[in-house]
Design an enzyme around this catalytic site. Structure first.
Site, PDB file in Angstrom:
ATOM      1  N   HIS A 134     -12.079-100.946 -64.662  1.00 42.21           N
ATOM      2  CA  HIS A 134     -12.680-102.188 -65.122  1.00 42.21           C
ATOM      3  C   HIS A 134     -13.672-102.758 -64.104  1.00 42.21           C
ATOM      4  CE1 HIS A 134      -9.359-101.665 -67.855  1.00 42.21           C
ATOM      5  NE2 HIS A 134      -9.897-102.571 -68.639  1.00 42.21           N
ATOM      6  N   ILE A 177       1.990-110.773 -53.679  1.00 38.52           N
ATOM      7  CA  ILE A 177       1.920-111.237 -55.065  1.00 38.52           C
ATOM      8  C   ILE A 177       2.485-110.172 -55.998  1.00 38.52           C
ATOM      9  CG2 ILE A 177       0.287-111.749 -56.947  1.00 38.52           C
ATOM     10  CD1 ILE A 177      -1.463-113.123 -54.767  1.00 38.52           C
ATOM     11  N   MET A 214       2.526-108.943 -59.854  1.00 32.40           N
ATOM     12  CA  MET A 214       1.672-109.155 -61.025  1.00 32.40           C
ATOM     13  C   MET A 214       1.775-108.003 -62.007  1.00 32.40           C
ATOM     14  SD  MET A 214      -2.438-109.871 -61.248  1.00 32.40           S
ATOM     15  CE  MET A 214      -2.941-108.209 -60.749  1.00 32.40           C
ATOM     16  N   VAL A 215       1.971-108.361 -63.260  1.00 30.26           N
ATOM     17  CA  VAL A 215       1.874-107.410 -64.367  1.00 30.26           C
ATOM     18  C   VAL A 215       0.510-107.613 -65.013  1.00 30.26           C
ATOM     19  CG1 VAL A 215       2.749-106.824 -66.653  1.00 30.26           C
ATOM     20  CG2 VAL A 215       4.353-107.283 -64.799  1.00 30.26           C
ATOM     21  N   ASP A 216      -0.237-106.542 -65.170  1.00 29.58           N
ATOM     22  CA  ASP A 216      -1.548-106.563 -65.829  1.00 29.58           C
ATOM     23  C   ASP A 216      -1.534-105.401 -66.804  1.00 29.58           C
ATOM     24  OD1 ASP A 216      -4.171-106.400 -66.656  1.00 29.58           O
ATOM     25  OD2 ASP A 216      -5.045-106.295 -64.650  1.00 29.58           O
ATOM     26  N   SER A 242      -2.244-103.794 -70.872  1.00 31.93           N
ATOM     27  CA  SER A 242      -2.681-103.841 -72.255  1.00 31.93           C
ATOM     28  C   SER A 242      -1.462-103.586 -73.136  1.00 31.93           C
ATOM     29  CB  SER A 242      -3.759-102.788 -72.510  1.00 31.93           C
ATOM     30  OG  SER A 242      -3.200-101.495 -72.466  1.00 31.93           O
ATOM     31  N   HIS A 263       2.202-104.885 -56.236  1.00 31.77           N
ATOM     32  CA  HIS A 263       2.333-104.785 -54.781  1.00 31.77           C
ATOM     33  C   HIS A 263       1.432-103.699 -54.194  1.00 31.77           C
ATOM     34  CE1 HIS A 263       6.430-107.025 -54.301  1.00 31.77           C
ATOM     35  NE2 HIS A 263       5.635-107.608 -55.181  1.00 31.77           N
ATOM     36  N   GLU A 264       1.014-102.749 -55.033  1.00 34.25           N
ATOM     37  CA  GLU A 264       0.175-101.665 -54.524  1.00 34.25           C
ATOM     38  C   GLU A 264      -1.243-102.118 -54.202  1.00 34.25           C
ATOM     39  OE1 GLU A 264      -0.408-101.487 -59.045  1.00 34.25           O
ATOM     40  OE2 GLU A 264       1.174-102.022 -57.615  1.00 34.25           O
TER      41      GLU A 264
END
Length: 332
Positions: free
Chosen positions: A44, A168, A170-172, A174, A305-306
């Site tokens: 992206h 942080i 975070m789930v991102d 689709s 985390h990556e």
């Protein structure tokens, strides 16, 4: 091949200015594309840039347009993006949600008539970096068959949830097993998908990204569950923004533009003190990562985390860009 952040941003900036984008807007947009790529989200960032330019040239994106507030209801606001540049407007909308949350504890901005926001995780991360929970999602053009169908009638409608833990979390994601951007990344790398990502032309599950890109029979995340989530996320975004649904975007527009998006920020510190928050989050993370491993050589990962590691590696070693993608950008 490897490029520096400066080389990448300069390449984006050159192309944007050559398309008539003013210098200040071009610099801000190029910065966001380069930051996304530097963070390791190539699908992206750099990979998506030629498609962004195509939509700019087609008039889907109006580079000098600015978002306009339509309705204000305390903690909730409704805005019209006026088909402005997607990533710049999304950043502004999450900033506005954070401002609302600072006043009300929670802020929600519903945006209509928007363009693709590129990396949705950028806006969740933006909130979490400031100590807020960040939640956002978008609808899209119909690019996925609902469960049990062959025809594309629902969007991948990515959902982002970011938590202000250290680092942080975070789930991102689709609502498909893989975004089309990740299908492209794997195809360009000559890799099969790690798990089934769609159906082949005979209706069999497949791990071949190129086959799925071509026939558009991408697999909903969790089968019927992802299909259902896609539908309700579309409905909420459409209603709150008074904007276009997946059906309207697909049937009424010539391409993916004029979409609907939601940005939510929650100020955690109004509900819990900092040390208690940090201790609770750390206990959750420690509890999960201390589980017995199924494979001793494979660590238990926590979502998001990556990115800290990927960013450090790309700053140290240079940013990896596929040769064919770089050639496309140089030719623009």
């Amino acid at each position: 091949m490897k490029v520096t952040f400066e080389q990448l941003k300069a390449a984006f900036n050159r192309v944007l200015i050559s398309r008539g984008v003013d210098s200040e807007t071009a610099d801000a947009c190029a910065e966001m594309f380069a930051r996304t790529t530097e963070s390791g989200v190539y699908s992206h960032g750099v990979n998506r840039f030629p498609r962004f330019i195509q939509q700019l040239e087609n008039g889907d994106i109006i580079p000098d347009a600015q978002p306009k507030r339509i309705t204000s209801l305390g903690a909730i606001e409704q805005w019209d993006a006026q088909r402005s540049i997607g990533n710049l407007t999304a950043k502004k909308m999450m900033d506005r949600a954070i401002e609302l949350a600072a006043d009300h504890g929670i802020g929600l901005v519903a945006l209509r008539n928007a363009n693709h926001w590129m990396r949705g995780g950028s806006y969740g991360w933006q909130a979490a970096e400031k100590g807020y929970i960040g939640i956002c999602w978008t609808n899209s053009i119909a690019v996925m068959p609902p469960w049990g169908a062959k025809e594309c009638r629902i969007g991948t409608n990515p959902l982002i949830v970011a938590i202000p833990s250290t680092p942080i979390t975070m789930v991102d994601m689709s609502m498909s097993m893989f975004s089309y951007g990740m299908l492209e990344v794997n195809r360009l790398a000559g890799r099969q998908l790690p798990v089934d990502g769609g159906f082949d032309d005979e209706g069999n599950l497949t791990k071949e990204p190129g086959v799925i890109e071509k026939n558009r029979r991408i697999l909903p995340m969790g089968y019927w569950k992802g299909s259902g989530m896609s539908l309700v996320l579309d409905m909420i975004a459409t209603l709150l923004s008074d904007g276009a649904s997946v059906a309207e975007v697909t049937e009424d527009n010539s391409d993916e533009y004029g979409i609907s998006q939601i940005f939510i920020a929650i100020e955690v510190d109004k509900l819990i003190d900092g040390p208690t928050r940090d201790a609770k989050l750390q206990r959750i993370m420690d509890y999960v990562t201390s589980a017995e491993r199924a494979d001793e050589n494979q660590a238990i990962r926590l979502p998001g985390h990556e990115f800290t590691t990927l960013l450090a590696e790309n700053r140290r070693n240079g940013i990896t860009v596929d040769d064919s993608v770089w050639a496309k950008i140089q030719a623009l």
